[in-house]
Design a protein around this motif. Structure first.
Motif, PDB file in Angstrom:
ATOM      1  N   LEU A  56      -0.604   3.238  14.433  1.00 58.94           N
ATOM      2  CA  LEU A  56      -0.305   1.895  14.900  1.00 58.94           C
ATOM      3  C   LEU A  56       1.098   1.524  14.424  1.00 58.94           C
ATOM      4  O   LEU A  56       1.404   1.631  13.227  1.00 58.94           O
ATOM      5  N   GLN A  57       1.936   1.147  15.358  1.00 62.82           N
ATOM      6  CA  GLN A  57       3.327   0.805  15.055  1.00 62.82           C
ATOM      7  C   GLN A  57       3.389  -0.192  13.892  1.00 62.82           C
ATOM      8  O   GLN A  57       2.675  -1.189  13.877  1.00 62.82           O
ATOM      9  N   GLY A  58       4.206   0.124  12.884  1.00 62.78           N
ATOM     10  CA  GLY A  58       4.421  -0.768  11.751  1.00 62.78           C
ATOM     11  C   GLY A  58       3.377  -0.708  10.658  1.00 62.78           C
ATOM     12  O   GLY A  58       3.529  -1.362   9.634  1.00 62.78           O
ATOM     13  N   GLU A  59       2.328   0.087  10.827  1.00 64.15           N
ATOM     14  CA  GLU A  59       1.247   0.147   9.832  1.00 64.15           C
ATOM     15  C   GLU A  59       1.399   1.290   8.840  1.00 64.15           C
ATOM     16  O   GLU A  59       0.511   1.519   8.030  1.00 64.15           O
ATOM     17  N   THR A  60       2.505   2.010   8.919  1.00 65.16           N
ATOM     18  CA  THR A  60       2.706   3.132   7.998  1.00 65.16           C
ATOM     19  C   THR A  60       3.998   2.957   7.198  1.00 65.16           C
ATOM     20  O   THR A  60       4.614   3.930   6.800  1.00 65.16           O
ATOM     21  N   LEU A  61       4.363   1.709   6.963  1.00 61.28           N
ATOM     22  CA  LEU A  61       5.625   1.420   6.280  1.00 61.28           C
ATOM     23  C   LEU A  61       5.508   1.399   4.760  1.00 61.28           C
ATOM     24  O   LEU A  61       6.517   1.279   4.064  1.00 61.28           O
ATOM     25  N   GLN A  62       4.289   1.508   4.253  1.00 62.58           N
ATOM     26  CA  GLN A  62       4.055   1.533   2.803  1.00 62.58           C
ATOM     27  C   GLN A  62       3.455   2.881   2.410  1.00 62.58           C
ATOM     28  O   GLN A  62       2.744   3.503   3.196  1.00 62.58           O
ATOM     29  N   THR A  63       3.705   3.306   1.197  1.00 64.28           N
ATOM     30  CA  THR A  63       3.094   4.530   0.691  1.00 64.28           C
ATOM     31  C   THR A  63       1.577   4.361   0.663  1.00 64.28           C
ATOM     32  O   THR A  63       1.066   3.328   0.230  1.00 64.28           O
ATOM     33  N   VAL A  64       0.885   5.369   1.141  1.00 59.90           N
ATOM     34  CA  VAL A  64      -0.580   5.374   1.113  1.00 59.90           C
ATOM     35  C   VAL A  64      -1.016   6.171  -0.111  1.00 59.90           C
ATOM     36  O   VAL A  64      -0.611   7.322  -0.290  1.00 59.90           O
ATOM     37  N   VAL A  65      -1.816   5.541  -0.963  1.00 53.65           N
ATOM     38  CA  VAL A  65      -2.379   6.215  -2.131  1.00 53.65           C
ATOM     39  C   VAL A  65      -3.783   6.654  -1.752  1.00 53.65           C
ATOM     40  O   VAL A  65      -4.644   5.828  -1.443  1.00 53.65           O
ATOM     41  N   LEU A  66      -4.001   7.949  -1.759  1.00 47.69           N
ATOM     42  CA  LEU A  66      -5.288   8.505  -1.368  1.00 47.69           C
ATOM     43  C   LEU A  66      -6.283   8.434  -2.511  1.00 47.69           C
ATOM     44  O   LEU A  66      -5.895   8.465  -3.687  1.00 47.69           O
ATOM     45  N   PRO A  67      -7.572   8.365  -2.182  1.00 51.95           N
ATOM     46  CA  PRO A  67      -8.599   8.275  -3.231  1.00 51.95           C
ATOM     47  C   PRO A  67      -8.753   9.588  -3.996  1.00 51.95           C
ATOM     48  O   PRO A  67      -8.275  10.637  -3.573  1.00 51.95           O
ATOM     49  N   ASN A  68      -9.455   9.515  -5.088  1.00 55.74           N
ATOM     50  CA  ASN A  68      -9.825  10.699  -5.872  1.00 55.74           C
ATOM     51  C   ASN A  68      -8.631  11.529  -6.310  1.00 55.74           C
ATOM     52  O   ASN A  68      -8.703  12.749  -6.357  1.00 55.74           O
ATOM     53  N   GLU A  69      -7.538  10.853  -6.609  1.00 52.98           N
ATOM     54  CA  GLU A  69      -6.327  11.530  -7.097  1.00 52.98           C
ATOM     55  C   GLU A  69      -5.832  12.628  -6.159  1.00 52.98           C
ATOM     56  O   GLU A  69      -5.259  13.627  -6.588  1.00 52.98           O
ATOM     57  N   MET A  70      -6.041  12.428  -4.832  1.00 53.99           N
ATOM     58  CA  MET A  70      -5.573  13.411  -3.855  1.00 53.99           C
ATOM     59  C   MET A  70      -4.059  13.368  -3.679  1.00 53.99           C
ATOM     60  O   MET A  70      -3.460  14.324  -3.207  1.00 53.99           O
ATOM     61  N   GLY A  71      -3.431  12.241  -4.020  1.00 52.07           N
ATOM     62  CA  GLY A  71      -1.985  12.150  -3.890  1.00 52.07           C
ATOM     63  C   GLY A  71      -1.567  10.972  -3.041  1.00 52.07           C
ATOM     64  O   GLY A  71      -2.307  10.007  -2.866  1.00 52.07           O
ATOM     65  N   THR A  72      -0.358  11.069  -2.489  1.00 47.97           N
ATOM     66  CA  THR A  72       0.202   9.984  -1.699  1.00 47.97           C
ATOM     67  C   THR A  72       0.799  10.522  -0.404  1.00 47.97           C
ATOM     68  O   THR A  72       1.143  11.705  -0.306  1.00 47.97           O
ATOM     69  N   ILE A  73       0.921   9.616   0.569  1.00 50.34           N
ATOM     70  CA  ILE A  73       1.622   9.920   1.810  1.00 50.34           C
ATOM     71  C   ILE A  73       2.780   8.934   1.893  1.00 50.34           C
ATOM     72  O   ILE A  73       2.567   7.717   1.907  1.00 50.34           O
ATOM     73  N   PRO A  74       4.014   9.436   1.953  1.00 51.40           N
ATOM     74  CA  PRO A  74       5.172   8.545   2.005  1.00 51.40           C
ATOM     75  C   PRO A  74       5.203   7.726   3.303  1.00 51.40           C
ATOM     76  O   PRO A  74       4.616   8.112   4.313  1.00 51.40           O
ATOM     77  N   PRO A  75       5.922   6.604   3.284  1.00 50.14           N
ATOM     78  CA  PRO A  75       6.042   5.770   4.475  1.00 50.14           C
ATOM     79  C   PRO A  75       6.745   6.521   5.612  1.00 50.14           C
ATOM     80  O   PRO A  75       7.590   7.388   5.374  1.00 50.14           O
ATOM     81  N   HIS A  76       6.376   6.170   6.828  1.00 50.78           N
ATOM     82  CA  HIS A  76       7.030   6.706   8.027  1.00 50.78           C
ATOM     83  C   HIS A  76       6.749   5.752   9.176  1.00 50.78           C
ATOM     84  O   HIS A  76       5.856   4.913   9.104  1.00 50.78           O
ATOM     85  N   ASP A  77       7.516   5.861  10.215  1.00 51.70           N
ATOM     86  CA  ASP A  77       7.316   5.042  11.405  1.00 51.70           C
ATOM     87  C   ASP A  77       8.233   5.597  12.481  1.00 51.70           C
ATOM     88  O   ASP A  77       9.144   6.377  12.203  1.00 51.70           O
ATOM     89  N   GLY A  78       7.993   5.234  13.694  1.00 50.08           N
ATOM     90  CA  GLY A  78       8.831   5.673  14.800  1.00 50.08           C
ATOM     91  C   GLY A  78       8.880   4.599  15.868  1.00 50.08           C
ATOM     92  O   GLY A  78       7.964   3.792  15.980  1.00 50.08           O
TER      93      GLY A  78
END
Length: 141
Positions: A56-78
């Motif tokens: 969804l446009q604009g919904e990936t502008l913040q770092t996503v912290v995954l549960p269970n210490e899986m890590g993070t996904i950096p922000p992106h958008d297009g």
């Protein structure tokens, strides 16, 4: 030192304005089946080990912290209309033309490539250019 090898493109992402509308198109017209989704994204099996991601446009502008210490996904958008091509078998081309026609999806272009491949071009509801391509488009396909 040898260059590390790439094994292929795993994910392709499209950014959409209306997730429900996009899901109707990609599931109803394209026949894709989601295997993961929430309010901001949908992941589809796009065949041959590849994944189509809708965000969804604009919904990936913040770092996503995954549960269970899986890590993070950096922000992106297009933004803007982008292009994605799906590989299809030559014998499926006519069936795809009927499928698109049955759903009122206009074919915007056709290409007959020198290597024997054929491409059909049409738009999704967000204006992205979708291509269906048979073998013979590229030297490796």
């Amino acid at each position: 030192m040898a260059m590390p090898k790439l094994n292929g493109v795993l994910e392709t992402a499209l950014y959409v304005d209306d997730m429900d509308r996009a899901r109707v198109f990609f599931e109803g017209v394209m026949g894709l089946v989601p295997f993961n989704a929430d309010h901001r994204f949908t992941a589809y099996d796009a065949g041959a080990g590849s994944v189509l991601l809708l965000f969804l446009q604009g919904e990936t502008l913040q770092t996503v912290v995954l549960p269970n210490e899986m890590g993070t996904i950096p922000p992106h958008d297009g933004k803007g209309r982008v292009h994605v091509a799906f590989a299809i078998a030559t014998e499926e081309l006519a069936a795809w033309e009927r499928q698109l026609d049955d759903h009122g999806v206009a074919i915007e272009g056709r290409t007959h490539w020198p290597r024997g491949g054929e491409s059909l071009y049409f738009r999704d509801p967000d204006g992205h250019l979708i291509e269906l391509a048979t073998p013979g488009v590229w030297p490796n396909y």
